[in-house]
Design an enzyme around this catalytic site. Structure first.
Site, short mmCIF file in Angstrom:
data_model
loop_
_atom_site.label_atom_id
_atom_site.label_comp_id
_atom_site.label_asym_id
_atom_site.label_seq_id
_atom_site.Cartn_x
_atom_site.Cartn_y
_atom_site.Cartn_z
N CYS A 24 0.82 -1.21 0.00
CA CYS A 24 0.00 0.00 0.00
C CYS A 24 0.85 1.27 0.00
CB CYS A 24 -1.01 0.00 1.14
SG CYS A 24 -0.33 -0.22 2.77
N HIS A 133 -2.65 0.67 7.22
CA HIS A 133 -2.81 0.84 5.77
C HIS A 133 -2.48 2.28 5.40
CE1 HIS A 133 -4.53 0.20 1.81
NE2 HIS A 133 -5.41 1.16 1.98
#
Length: 185
Positions: A24, A133
């Site tokens: 990510c 994330h």
């Protein structure tokens, strides 16, 4: 993938990479710079290796050191904030941590701001896996977009209040907000 958005009879192309493994941060950087290969896995690995070599407190080698490096996981990615900051500095950007005590309304969405990077807690697989994330928010022309690599396509914010609501939500759930500035500030 370039996603076309039609607004005010003007066609805009928004670059948006989708999530793969735990890359990510790679996707966030490419989405932030709106370029497919703004950064590659090899480039981020090189930054992580350089950071490892510069670390005066680097731990001794263990068999797990082959996969779990100080600043990333060799197999899945999962790079840390030090890699993010070093990568952005390579591109002439500076990073400011947002002071969560001030709330999101204190963030100026002006021209000095290149974009916003969020680091949010996530739960997956029914809460069995907890992690973090990376997410990029970026203004393209006059519109702000949420370029979360978990989204199927970019999300265009309706107004600045909607951005502030999202950022306040990030703060309230233990997330971090990093302001990516154009040059020195």
């Amino acid at each position: 993938m370039l996603i076309p958005w039609i607004m005010d009879t003007e066609r805009k192309l928004i670059y948006h990479e989708r999530q793969r493994l735990q890359f990510c941060l790679l996707h966030t950087l490419n989405n932030l710079f709106q370029e497919k290969d703004a950064f590659s896995r090899a480039a981020l690995n090189a930054i992580a290796r350089k950071l490892d070599l510069q670390d005066p407190n680097q731990s001794s080698w263990t068999p797990l050191s082959v996969v779990f490096k100080s600043h990333h996981n060799v197999v899945t990615g999962n790079y840390d904030v030090n890699v993010l900051i070093a990568a952005l500095e390579e591109r002439g950007k500076t990073v400011k941590w947002h002071d969560r005590r001030c709330g999101a309304s204190a963030i100026g969405l002006d021209d000095k701001l290149f974009g916003i990077v969020l680091n949010v807690p996530v739960k997956r697989y029914g809460g069995l896996w907890k992690g973090r994330h990376w997410i990029a928010l970026r203004r393209v022309d006059s519109a702000w977009y949420n370029l979360d690599s978990d989204f199927s396509s970019p999300y265009q914010f309706k107004n600045t209040e909607e951005i502030t609501e999202l950022l306040d939500g990030v703060i309230s759930t233990g997330g971090e907000i990093l302001l990516v500035m154009n040059g020195e500030d």
